[in-house]
Motif scaffolding. Sequence first.
Motif, PDB file in Angstrom:
ATOM      1  N   ASN A  55       0.826  -1.177  -0.051  1.00 38.85           N
ATOM      2  CA  ASN A  55       0.060  -0.059  -0.066  1.00 38.85           C
ATOM      3  C   ASN A  55       0.764   1.365  -0.206  1.00 38.85           C
ATOM      4  OD1 ASN A  55      -2.327  -1.700   0.162  1.00 38.85           O
ATOM      5  ND2 ASN A  55      -2.114  -1.472   2.246  1.00 38.85           N
ATOM      6  N   LEU A  56       1.971   1.070  -0.203  1.00 38.37           N
ATOM      7  CA  LEU A  56       2.827   2.383  -0.387  1.00 38.37           C
ATOM      8  C   LEU A  56       2.477   3.361  -1.395  1.00 38.37           C
ATOM      9  CD1 LEU A  56       6.278   0.970   0.251  1.00 38.37           C
ATOM     10  CD2 LEU A  56       5.094   2.246   2.108  1.00 38.37           C
ATOM     11  N   PRO A  57       2.446   4.538  -1.052  1.00 43.31           N
ATOM     12  CA  PRO A  57       2.149   5.495  -2.120  1.00 43.31           C
ATOM     13  C   PRO A  57       3.503   5.879  -2.921  1.00 43.31           C
ATOM     14  CG  PRO A  57       2.558   6.647  -0.140  1.00 43.31           C
ATOM     15  CD  PRO A  57       2.730   5.281   0.318  1.00 43.31           C
ATOM     16  N   LYS A  58       3.412   6.558  -3.993  1.00 40.03           N
ATOM     17  CA  LYS A  58       4.492   7.142  -4.908  1.00 40.03           C
ATOM     18  C   LYS A  58       5.161   7.782  -4.044  1.00 40.03           C
ATOM     19  CE  LYS A  58       5.282   7.928  -9.675  1.00 40.03           C
ATOM     20  NZ  LYS A  58       4.803   7.637 -10.932  1.00 40.03           N
ATOM     21  N   GLY A  71      16.635  -7.941   3.159  1.00 37.85           N
ATOM     22  CA  GLY A  71      17.104  -7.699   1.998  1.00 37.85           C
ATOM     23  C   GLY A  71      15.832  -8.041   1.234  1.00 37.85           C
ATOM     24  N   TRP A  72      14.839  -8.853   1.451  1.00 43.84           N
ATOM     25  CA  TRP A  72      13.548  -8.811   0.621  1.00 43.84           C
ATOM     26  C   TRP A  72      12.994  -7.448   0.695  1.00 43.84           C
ATOM     27  CZ3 TRP A  72       9.028  -7.684   2.682  1.00 43.84           C
ATOM     28  CH2 TRP A  72       8.889  -7.780   3.910  1.00 43.84           C
ATOM     29  N   PHE A  73      12.879  -6.732   1.733  1.00 41.98           N
ATOM     30  CA  PHE A  73      12.029  -5.517   1.767  1.00 41.98           C
ATOM     31  C   PHE A  73      12.715  -4.318   1.108  1.00 41.98           C
ATOM     32  CE2 PHE A  73      10.938  -1.397   4.207  1.00 41.98           C
ATOM     33  CZ  PHE A  73       9.698  -1.644   4.199  1.00 41.98           C
ATOM     34  N   ARG A  74      14.053  -4.371   1.076  1.00 42.56           N
ATOM     35  CA  ARG A  74      14.900  -3.393   0.209  1.00 42.56           C
ATOM     36  C   ARG A  74      14.901  -3.619  -1.239  1.00 42.56           C
ATOM     37  NH1 ARG A  74      18.775  -0.500   3.188  1.00 42.56           N
ATOM     38  NH2 ARG A  74      19.079  -1.230   5.257  1.00 42.56           N
ATOM     39  N   GLU A  75      14.643  -4.950  -1.560  1.00 45.24           N
ATOM     40  CA  GLU A  75      14.149  -5.204  -3.111  1.00 45.24           C
ATOM     41  C   GLU A  75      13.064  -4.839  -3.603  1.00 45.24           C
ATOM     42  OE1 GLU A  75      16.388  -6.398  -5.659  1.00 45.24           O
ATOM     43  OE2 GLU A  75      17.872  -6.274  -3.984  1.00 45.24           O
ATOM     44  N   ALA A  76      12.142  -5.136  -2.613  1.00 42.34           N
ATOM     45  CA  ALA A  76      10.525  -4.793  -2.861  1.00 42.34           C
ATOM     46  C   ALA A  76      10.511  -3.271  -2.987  1.00 42.34           C
ATOM     47  CB  ALA A  76       9.539  -5.268  -1.820  1.00 42.34           C
ATOM     48  N   LEU A  77      11.096  -2.424  -2.118  1.00 44.01           N
ATOM     49  CA  LEU A  77      11.426  -0.976  -2.423  1.00 44.01           C
ATOM     50  C   LEU A  77      11.856  -0.502  -3.463  1.00 44.01           C
ATOM     51  CD1 LEU A  77      12.214   0.178   1.236  1.00 44.01           C
ATOM     52  CD2 LEU A  77       9.912   0.066   0.196  1.00 44.01           C
ATOM     53  N   LYS A  78      12.768  -1.405  -4.046  1.00 47.65           N
ATOM     54  CA  LYS A  78      13.610  -0.954  -5.132  1.00 47.65           C
ATOM     55  C   LYS A  78      12.714  -1.141  -6.409  1.00 47.65           C
ATOM     56  CE  LYS A  78      18.416  -1.547  -6.199  1.00 47.65           C
ATOM     57  NZ  LYS A  78      19.488  -2.674  -6.316  1.00 47.65           N
ATOM     58  N   ASP A  79      11.957  -2.390  -6.398  1.00 50.75           N
ATOM     59  CA  ASP A  79      11.125  -2.538  -7.565  1.00 50.75           C
ATOM     60  C   ASP A  79      10.089  -1.532  -7.876  1.00 50.75           C
ATOM     61  OD1 ASP A  79      12.643  -4.914  -7.943  1.00 50.75           O
ATOM     62  OD2 ASP A  79      11.244  -6.321  -6.963  1.00 50.75           O
ATOM     63  N   LYS A  80       9.840  -0.992  -6.724  1.00 45.10           N
ATOM     64  CA  LYS A  80       8.720   0.009  -6.780  1.00 45.10           C
ATOM     65  C   LYS A  80       9.514   1.538  -7.245  1.00 45.10           C
ATOM     66  CE  LYS A  80       4.935  -1.577  -3.948  1.00 45.10           C
ATOM     67  NZ  LYS A  80       3.808  -0.849  -4.025  1.00 45.10           N
ATOM     68  N   GLY A  81      10.729   1.659  -7.298  1.00 44.10           N
ATOM     69  CA  GLY A  81      11.157   2.717  -7.291  1.00 44.10           C
ATOM     70  C   GLY A  81      11.373   3.623  -6.255  1.00 44.10           C
ATOM     71  N   ILE A  82      11.546   3.076  -5.001  1.00 46.46           N
ATOM     72  CA  ILE A  82      11.567   3.717  -3.754  1.00 46.46           C
ATOM     73  C   ILE A  82      13.170   3.687  -3.149  1.00 46.46           C
ATOM     74  CG2 ILE A  82      10.793   4.143  -1.341  1.00 46.46           C
ATOM     75  CD1 ILE A  82       8.067   2.785  -2.618  1.00 46.46           C
ATOM     76  N   ARG A  83      13.828   4.594  -2.736  1.00 42.70           N
ATOM     77  CA  ARG A  83      15.191   4.478  -2.383  1.00 42.70           C
ATOM     78  C   ARG A  83      15.038   4.301  -0.660  1.00 42.70           C
ATOM     79  NH1 ARG A  83      18.552   9.198  -4.667  1.00 42.70           N
ATOM     80  NH2 ARG A  83      19.948   8.364  -3.511  1.00 42.70           N
ATOM     81  N   ALA A  84      15.457   3.304  -0.210  1.00 43.41           N
ATOM     82  CA  ALA A  84      15.492   3.037   1.301  1.00 43.41           C
ATOM     83  C   ALA A  84      16.454   3.813   2.242  1.00 43.41           C
ATOM     84  CB  ALA A  84      15.832   1.610   1.635  1.00 43.41           C
ATOM     85  N   CYS A  85      16.075   4.273   3.179  1.00 42.64           N
ATOM     86  CA  CYS A  85      16.976   4.873   3.957  1.00 42.64           C
ATOM     87  C   CYS A  85      16.728   4.338   5.625  1.00 42.64           C
ATOM     88  CB  CYS A  85      16.635   6.295   4.136  1.00 42.64           C
ATOM     89  SG  CYS A  85      18.036   7.353   5.255  1.00 42.64           S
ATOM     90  N   ILE A  86      17.130   3.000   5.362  1.00 41.00           N
ATOM     91  CA  ILE A  86      17.227   2.267   6.825  1.00 41.00           C
ATOM     92  C   ILE A  86      18.590   1.699   7.048  1.00 41.00           C
ATOM     93  CG2 ILE A  86      16.134  -0.122   7.538  1.00 41.00           C
ATOM     94  CD1 ILE A  86      14.166   0.331   5.267  1.00 41.00           C
TER      95      ILE A  86
END
Length: 147
Positions: A55-58, A71-86
């Motif tokens: 449900n993440l917005p753009k 790792g899977w969460f970072r990959e899911a964010l990357k697939d959505k075009g979101i950069r992770a700051c974690i």
Amino acid sequence: MDQRPLAKRWAGGRAKGGMNTKLHAICDSQGRPLDLFVTAGQVSDYIGARALVSNLPKMEWLLGDRGYDAGWFREALKDKGIRACIPGRKHRKKAAKYDKRRYKRRNRIEIMFGRLRDWRRVATRYGRCQKVFLSAIALAARVICWL
């Protein structure tokens, strides 16, 4: 207006032998909650992350705490075009890189959780049912942040 959501978990309720829950939230850059999800206290943070990732917005960035370092969460964010700051967990073999200056802006979600804890019904978790508890949180968030 900057729309950079933040992710955080919060354990509320009684800790010793009583009810214990975690609130997972996605907030905008002003600290207003966009999505809320409640899990049991003993459940891993990855369950909350998995529920919220769909449900993440753009957005451009997602700021999250160490509990969401997977790792899977970072990959899911990357697939959505979101950069992770974690920041990475302590036991991680290879340190995860993150923008420390940007991560300091995560205090806005901490302030939102502090405001929610000011509501007695939320802080003491009077509702035994998870749906009732989540509705009390949603009502408090609506009054605090959106009105």
